[in-house]
Design a protein around this motif. Structure first.
Motif, mmCIF file in Angstrom:
data_model
loop_
_atom_site.group_PDB
_atom_site.id
_atom_site.type_symbol
_atom_site.label_atom_id
_atom_site.label_comp_id
_atom_site.label_asym_id
_atom_site.label_seq_id
_atom_site.Cartn_x
_atom_site.Cartn_y
_atom_site.Cartn_z
ATOM 1 N N ASP A 1 -1.628 5.260 -5.890
ATOM 2 C CA ASP A 1 -2.833 4.897 -5.950
ATOM 3 C C ASP A 1 -3.617 4.157 -4.718
ATOM 4 O OD1 ASP A 1 -1.169 2.778 -6.799
ATOM 5 O OD2 ASP A 1 -3.235 1.688 -7.649
ATOM 6 N N LEU A 2 -2.934 3.184 -4.410
ATOM 7 C CA LEU A 2 -3.253 2.382 -3.108
ATOM 8 C C LEU A 2 -3.185 3.405 -1.911
ATOM 9 C CD1 LEU A 2 -2.291 -1.243 -3.487
ATOM 10 C CD2 LEU A 2 -4.598 -0.427 -3.844
ATOM 11 N N ARG B 1 2.819 2.276 -3.442
ATOM 12 C CA ARG B 1 1.767 2.431 -4.589
ATOM 13 C C ARG B 1 0.807 3.516 -4.290
ATOM 14 N NH1 ARG B 1 -1.279 -2.922 -6.433
ATOM 15 N NH2 ARG B 1 -2.223 -1.435 -7.422
ATOM 16 N N VAL C 1 -9.204 -2.095 -1.082
ATOM 17 C CA VAL C 1 -7.611 -1.798 -1.208
ATOM 18 C C VAL C 1 -6.666 -2.667 -0.284
ATOM 19 C CG1 VAL C 1 -5.952 -0.173 -0.266
ATOM 20 C CG2 VAL C 1 -7.869 0.641 -0.977
ATOM 21 N N ARG D 1 -6.002 5.843 -1.814
ATOM 22 C CA ARG D 1 -7.458 5.342 -1.700
ATOM 23 C C ARG D 1 -7.408 4.805 -0.140
ATOM 24 N NH1 ARG D 1 -7.103 1.156 -6.042
ATOM 25 N NH2 ARG D 1 -8.655 0.127 -4.665
ATOM 26 N N HIS D 2 -6.374 4.247 0.238
ATOM 27 C CA HIS D 2 -6.314 3.746 1.656
ATOM 28 C C HIS D 2 -6.526 4.934 2.677
ATOM 29 C CE1 HIS D 2 -4.445 2.554 5.768
ATOM 30 N NE2 HIS D 2 -4.821 1.470 5.234
ATOM 31 N N ILE E 1 0.767 -1.230 0.064
ATOM 32 C CA ILE E 1 0.059 -0.022 0.202
ATOM 33 C C ILE E 1 0.900 1.350 0.112
ATOM 34 C CG2 ILE E 1 -1.708 1.271 1.376
ATOM 35 C CD1 ILE E 1 -2.897 -1.414 2.380
ATOM 36 N N GLU F 1 -6.849 -5.846 -2.599
ATOM 37 C CA GLU F 1 -6.062 -5.726 -3.673
ATOM 38 C C GLU F 1 -4.614 -5.704 -3.541
ATOM 39 O OE1 GLU F 1 -5.242 -2.088 -6.950
ATOM 40 O OE2 GLU F 1 -7.276 -2.414 -6.112
ATOM 41 N N ALA F 2 -4.069 -5.194 -2.178
ATOM 42 C CA ALA F 2 -2.808 -5.091 -1.946
ATOM 43 C C ALA F 2 -2.179 -6.549 -1.441
ATOM 44 C CB ALA F 2 -2.547 -4.179 -0.644
#
Length: 79
Positions: free
Chosen positions: A39-40, A37, A69, A43-44, A34, A72-73
């Motif tokens: 993007d993550l 990245r 999230v 969002r997190h 997380i 996905e991670a």
């Protein structure tokens, strides 16, 4: 993170099993994924900041977003 690591190692000794250590390593790797990245990470952070909103719809969406999230991670870590 240090406290959860210490707890995992203590449980591993108590249970005579490496399962708690494996779980800790996966959680650590997920958190690193997380953080690395953008993007993550964005969002997190957004999901965590909205978890305690008074509007239940916003809080529910935040919980759903956080779960997405984290999933996905974790998938990325396990690949």
């Amino acid at each position: 993170m240090q406290a959860t690591k210490d707890e995992a190692f203590a449980k591993a000794v108590e249970w005579q099993s490496l399962s708690p250590v494996r779980s800790w390593v996966l959680a650590w790797a997920r958190d690193i994924e997380i953080a690395r990245r953008p993007d993550l990470a964005f969002r997190h952070a957004r999901a965590v900041s909205n978890l305690e909103q008074e509007d239940p719809m916003i809080a529910r969406d935040a919980l759903k977003g956080l779960s997405t999230v984290l999933d996905e991670a974790m998938r990325a870590v396990r690949e």
